[in-house]
Scaffold this motif. Structure first.
Motif, short mmCIF file in Angstrom:
data_model
loop_
_atom_site.label_atom_id
_atom_site.label_comp_id
_atom_site.label_asym_id
_atom_site.label_seq_id
_atom_site.Cartn_x
_atom_site.Cartn_y
_atom_site.Cartn_z
N LEU A 84 0.83 -1.21 0.00
CA LEU A 84 0.00 0.00 0.00
C LEU A 84 0.86 1.26 0.00
O LEU A 84 0.50 2.27 -0.60
CB LEU A 84 -0.94 0.00 1.22
CG LEU A 84 -2.00 -1.11 1.25
CD1 LEU A 84 -2.88 -0.95 2.48
CD2 LEU A 84 -2.87 -1.09 -0.01
N LYS A 85 2.01 1.19 0.66
CA LYS A 85 2.88 2.36 0.73
C LYS A 85 3.51 2.66 -0.64
O LYS A 85 3.56 3.81 -1.07
CB LYS A 85 3.97 2.10 1.76
CG LYS A 85 4.48 3.35 2.46
CD LYS A 85 5.35 2.96 3.64
CE LYS A 85 5.87 4.19 4.36
NZ LYS A 85 6.74 3.81 5.48
N TRP A 91 -4.06 6.99 2.75
CA TRP A 91 -4.82 6.76 3.98
C TRP A 91 -4.20 5.67 4.85
O TRP A 91 -4.49 5.56 6.06
CB TRP A 91 -6.27 6.40 3.67
CG TRP A 91 -6.44 5.14 2.84
CD1 TRP A 91 -6.59 5.06 1.50
CD2 TRP A 91 -6.46 3.78 3.34
NE1 TRP A 91 -6.71 3.74 1.10
CE2 TRP A 91 -6.64 2.95 2.21
CE3 TRP A 91 -6.35 3.20 4.59
CZ2 TRP A 91 -6.71 1.55 2.32
CZ3 TRP A 91 -6.42 1.82 4.71
CH2 TRP A 91 -6.60 1.01 3.58
N SER A 92 -3.32 4.83 4.28
CA SER A 92 -2.76 3.69 5.03
C SER A 92 -1.59 4.08 5.93
O SER A 92 -1.15 3.25 6.74
CB SER A 92 -2.30 2.60 4.04
OG SER A 92 -1.18 3.03 3.30
N PHE A 275 -11.29 1.84 8.82
CA PHE A 275 -11.96 0.55 8.95
C PHE A 275 -12.75 0.22 7.68
O PHE A 275 -12.77 -0.93 7.23
CB PHE A 275 -12.90 0.57 10.17
CG PHE A 275 -12.19 0.51 11.48
CD1 PHE A 275 -11.84 -0.71 12.04
CD2 PHE A 275 -11.86 1.67 12.17
CE1 PHE A 275 -11.17 -0.77 13.26
CE2 PHE A 275 -11.19 1.62 13.38
CZ PHE A 275 -10.85 0.39 13.93
N ASP A 276 -13.38 1.23 7.12
CA ASP A 276 -14.17 1.01 5.90
C ASP A 276 -13.27 0.56 4.75
O ASP A 276 -13.60 -0.41 4.04
CB ASP A 276 -14.90 2.30 5.53
CG ASP A 276 -15.82 2.11 4.34
OD1 ASP A 276 -16.87 1.46 4.50
OD2 ASP A 276 -15.48 2.59 3.24
N LYS A 277 -12.16 1.23 4.59
CA LYS A 277 -11.25 0.88 3.48
C LYS A 277 -10.58 -0.47 3.71
O LYS A 277 -10.42 -1.27 2.78
CB LYS A 277 -10.22 1.99 3.28
CG LYS A 277 -10.81 3.29 2.75
CD LYS A 277 -9.74 4.32 2.52
CE LYS A 277 -10.32 5.66 2.05
NZ LYS A 277 -11.06 5.54 0.77
N HIS A 429 2.50 14.31 5.59
CA HIS A 429 1.40 14.10 4.65
C HIS A 429 0.22 15.03 4.96
O HIS A 429 -0.44 15.51 4.02
CB HIS A 429 0.95 12.64 4.69
CG HIS A 429 1.90 11.71 4.01
ND1 HIS A 429 1.98 11.59 2.64
CD2 HIS A 429 2.85 10.88 4.51
CE1 HIS A 429 2.92 10.72 2.32
NE2 HIS A 429 3.47 10.27 3.43
N GLN A 430 -0.02 15.31 6.23
CA GLN A 430 -1.09 16.25 6.58
C GLN A 430 -0.78 17.66 6.07
O GLN A 430 -1.65 18.36 5.55
CB GLN A 430 -1.30 16.28 8.10
CG GLN A 430 -1.97 15.04 8.66
CD GLN A 430 -3.39 14.87 8.15
OE1 GLN A 430 -3.66 13.98 7.33
NE2 GLN A 430 -4.29 15.72 8.57
N ASN A 431 0.47 18.06 6.20
CA ASN A 431 0.89 19.38 5.71
C ASN A 431 0.76 19.47 4.19
O ASN A 431 0.36 20.51 3.65
CB ASN A 431 2.32 19.68 6.13
CG ASN A 431 2.45 19.90 7.63
OD1 ASN A 431 1.45 20.14 8.31
ND2 ASN A 431 3.66 19.80 8.15
#
Length: 440
Positions: A84-85, A91-92, A275-277, A429-431
């Motif tokens: 995933l990375k 999102w992971s 959780f959904d993903k 990543h948030q920035n």
């Protein structure tokens, strides 16, 4: 933004080094279980494998079932922290360290349990010193050691910036912890050159771990496939084991997400969307595994020839039928049906579903090992009745529970010593997301 980043850092560092009474009770319970397992293993060393229920028919028991189970769990590290990375699934990122910790704990206990299975553990080094390249056993030893080293590096190296934060900000913790953080930080200063080298090294490890992860479970399957037993004589076992391992790994990370989020109050970082993903990924992995399950049993069930037919009958309607259908229905088919709907992917619901998958996965490993050994192609004549059945002894159960407690103990200690969420990575990543929003 700096103030917001400091608040995030303080919140994520809050759990490190703080021990509440529940934590101490949890550690004490795990240590008691491990102590009972150590006593059982002492009896096994002193009296020999005769204390187990393994005999000439069932030469492998729940020890090997546990080994295959732990190897399967360890693949979660490559699923979340690498696949995933590398695919830049943003999102992971909050889940990567959790998955890496689980992977390290599981592969350590997989290595330990295979030594426990040996009647003479002092002869383990003979496998390396006198290993035969023709045997999958030496391949399995080498690939497990390789996967363990890569998994530890994949956990440790990306954690360097966060260990440096612990070194610089956690002044209230015990002196030995401060020294540990200083030593493990390797003089990390968050310089551009260090960050660049870390990024390149992490990418190399993330790429390397994927083929090794596939190899470790494929080679484990060859330990069975190259042994002439009903149920094992199949070219399907490699992908069958790998697909089952990814499904189990997905369920384990969901269970861990639920309890870690609740225990450390990380609802802002591990959200319902995660959780959904993960639930959608688990549906996909379950469908792939369902295909290989059908492929594994349909051929022998259609022919029902000789001992293969006896083996299938034993699974479908014989002594192991209850366990077999428990694996197939609550452990595989029903989770797919529930997880297709959004309500089934709510945190509590998906955690319960994942427990059923976890339970079914362990029973599945038991079914892979025991029934096949109970139906050899060349049965022994006039054997003792105990050879024809296998019910694990209390020593085997005690060691099994101790191995699970060992995994949980390693995970618990690592979660308490180091930040659970990759802090620097999360902030970065948030920035980026905020900067993109501002540009729009």
């Amino acid at each position: 933004m700096k103030k917001h980043n400091d608040q995030v850092i303080d919140k994520l560092l809050n759990s490190v080094g703080r021990h509440n009474p529940v934590y101490k009770i949890w550690i004490a319970v795990l240590l008691v279980i491990i102590s009972i397992g150590c006593f059982a293993y002492y009896r096994q060393l002193r009296l020999g494998l005769v204390v187990t229920s393994m005999r000439d028919y069932t030469s492998w028991g729940i020890y090997i079932s546990n080994f295959v189970f732990f190897v399967a769990v360890s693949l979660i590290g490559s699923l979340v922290s690498s696949i995933l990375k590398l695919a830049k699934v943003k999102w992971s990122y909050p889940l990567t360290r959790i998955s890496e910790i689980i992977a390290v704990a599981a592969i350590i206990c997989a290595a330990v349990i295979i030594i426990v299975d040996m009647g003479r553990p002092d002869r383990f080094f003979n496998v390396i010193l006198y290993g035969r390249i023709q045997s999958p056993i030496i391949w399995d030893v080498l690939v497990i050691m390789t996967y363990l080293v890569i998994s530890v590096l994949l956990l440790y190296l990306p954690m360097l910036p966060d260990i440096a934060l612990c070194r610089d900000r956690l002044k209230h913790v015990a002196q030995w912890k401060q020294k540990m953080y200083k030593f493990l930080a390797l003089n990390w200063q968050n310089k551009p050159g260090q960050l660049n080298r870390l990024k390149k090294t992490s990418t190399i490890l993330e790429i390397m771990v994927i083929p090794v992860a596939f190899a470790i479970h494929t080679i484990t399957s060859w330990l069975f496939a190259t042994t002439w037993r009903p149920g094992w004589d199949s070219t399907n076992l490699g992908p069958y084991f790998v697909s089952g391992a990814f499904m189990l790994g997905g369920a384990v990370i969901i269970i861990a997400m639920f309890f870690i989020r609740k225990t450390f109050k990380l609802e802002d970082f591990i959200t319902n969307e995660h959780f959904d993903k993960m639930g959608k990924i688990l549906v996909l992995l379950s469908l792939v595994y369902l295909y290989f399950n059908i492929n594994e049993y349909l051929g022998p069930a259609f022919k029902m020839v000789g001992v293969e037919g006896e083996h299938i009958t034993e699974l479908f309607s014989g002594d192991y039928a209850a366990m077999y259908w428990l694996v197939q229905i609550p452990g595989l088919m029903l989770p797919i049906l529930f997880l297709v709907f959004k309500r089934g992917r709510k945190p509590f619901n998906i955690m319960i579903i994942s427990f059923f998958i976890l339970m079914g996965a362990w029973f599945k490993r038991f079914l892979i090992v025991i029934p096949s050994l109970q139906h050899p192609y060349l049965p022994i004549q006039d054997v003792d009745e105990s050879y024809l059945h296998y019910y694990p002894s209390w020593e085997e159960w005690a060691i099994t529970l101790a191995s699970f407690a060992g995994v949980l103990l390693i995970i618990t200690l690592l979660l308490k010593l180091f930040p659970i969420i990759p802090i620097q990575e999360y902030i970065h990543h948030q920035n980026k997301v905020e900067d993109q929003s501002n540009e729009i």
